[in-house]
Design an enzyme around this catalytic site. Sequence first.
Site, PDB file in Angstrom:
ATOM      1  N   HIS A  73      28.896  57.626 -51.402  1.00 61.49           N
ATOM      2  CA  HIS A  73      28.247  58.891 -51.029  1.00 61.49           C
ATOM      3  C   HIS A  73      28.202  59.021 -49.502  1.00 61.49           C
ATOM      4  CE1 HIS A  73      25.265  62.155 -50.950  1.00 61.49           C
ATOM      5  NE2 HIS A  73      24.538  61.419 -50.118  1.00 61.49           N
TER       6      HIS A  73
ATOM      7  N   ARG B 280      30.920  64.813 -40.307  1.00 62.28           N
ATOM      8  CA  ARG B 280      31.537  64.259 -39.085  1.00 62.28           C
ATOM      9  C   ARG B 280      32.922  63.713 -39.439  1.00 62.28           C
ATOM     10  NH1 ARG B 280      26.603  62.032 -39.735  1.00 62.28           N
ATOM     11  NH2 ARG B 280      27.695  60.311 -40.738  1.00 62.28           N
TER      12      ARG B 280
ATOM     13  N   GLN C 138      19.849  71.340 -44.273  1.00 64.28           N
ATOM     14  CA  GLN C 138      20.041  69.951 -43.832  1.00 64.28           C
ATOM     15  C   GLN C 138      21.054  69.867 -42.681  1.00 64.28           C
ATOM     16  OE1 GLN C 138      21.351  67.419 -47.042  1.00 64.28           O
ATOM     17  NE2 GLN C 138      21.372  65.563 -45.803  1.00 64.28           N
TER      18      GLN C 138
ATOM     19  N   TYR D 225      19.269  68.255 -39.348  1.00 70.91           N
ATOM     20  CA  TYR D 225      19.166  66.791 -39.526  1.00 70.91           C
ATOM     21  C   TYR D 225      19.318  65.975 -38.247  1.00 70.91           C
ATOM     22  CZ  TYR D 225      24.087  65.267 -39.250  1.00 70.91           C
ATOM     23  OH  TYR D 225      25.344  64.938 -38.820  1.00 70.91           O
TER      24      TYR D 225
END
Length: 443
Positions: free
Chosen positions: A147, A156, A253, A257
């Site tokens: 994950h 990224r 998110q 984040y």
Amino acid sequence: MSNTLIDATHDPALRSWVASANEADTDFPIQNLPFGRFKRRKADEPFRIGVAIGDQVLDLKLAAAQCPWPTEVSRLLEPLAGGDLNAFMDLGPAARRTLRAALSQALAEGSEQGPFLELCLVPQAEVELAVPCRIGDYTDFYTGIHHATTVGKLFRPDNPLLPNYKWVPIGYHGRGSSIVPSGTPFRRPLGQMKGPDDAAPVHGPCRRLDWELELGAFVGGGNALGEPIGIQRAEDHLFGLVLLNDWSARDVQAWEYQPLGPFLSKSFASTISPWIVTAEALAPFRVPFERPAGDPQPLPYLDSEANRASGGLDLVLEVWLQTAAMREAGLPHQKLMASNFRDSYWTLAQLITHHASNGCNLSSGDLLGSGTQSGPEAGQGGSLLELTSGGKQPLILANGETRSFLQDGDSVRLRAYGQRDGVRRIGFGDCEGTVLPSPAADR
Ligand code: CA
């Protein structure tokens, strides 16, 4: 299997006088005996503690009062009869094993206590279940390396797995107040979002709502502030496991984040399964914990012989989806994926030890999320973000509908079970939640 934690309560031949507990596909055979908090749906009564057996609940308040027990067992039943699972969690593994052995004997075929306990059963179909205990602090880890890698690539592309990942069990402090039991619907959250090409963020209903397939570990018995928990003793502080759906607003998110991690993208709701499957019930499913060749070994404080020999858990985890259209057509939930907790990059013992390694004090009822458990293969993503490549490749469901992210009316059900040759299969029961429309956006 050379496992000293296996005893007579795990005997696969053991049968219960509760007939439904002997059915092959029940999640709750006599080898399981998970704890939950329930009330009779029609009764005006406080929630009380029970043990799931087949399709019934053994009411421990009634069982303590109406059945003869050895003195030691009566004493252990006291806090449970009072509705306080946390007080029982405080007593640690020896107390849990003693009560497990007593309940196993009492619920077994031919037990002299059967006629008393028959009067203490309530059908699960007639009860309402709450979260099983007072949940203290909630920490969510990130132990699913498949994950972390796939999601890292989406957020990224040139730097998917950050350099600390293989050394530190990554986690963040979450929110305990918004954890709800299975069957509780929740509203699509409002949030602040900004697409990569947008000039400024907007505030409104989340558009990229997702699930996360996780296990939750309940702490039983804490440590004093300033006193770390060595890895040899870590499992003494593990009460048991539930399923955990860490619902996630991906668009919120992605914008919020950095630099401090997830915040409002997670704390609008998290769903857990209502029955805590104890560490003892999971003993037959323990497996060696291994690192892939070439990966760094854990630092000494996160390493032990016992952890290497049997720190892993062979538990199958699944996600099932039912859309509103499926529900209207009478179609059941459709299975979307399956993975296994044995692929987790860190063990539960390592999470407990790492969490307390700075002297942080854990308490009974604290909940540690495992992080999303995705498998190594394509199609084993533990979230829609992974299964749809960030929404770019929608899933096509059996009825022809497509999903990039969750829509209002979608019901997501997580399942988990242990199943091995020569061992009675045990399951976790349902962890289900349905998405309701968002509240009206403020202006
Ligand atoms: Ca999570």
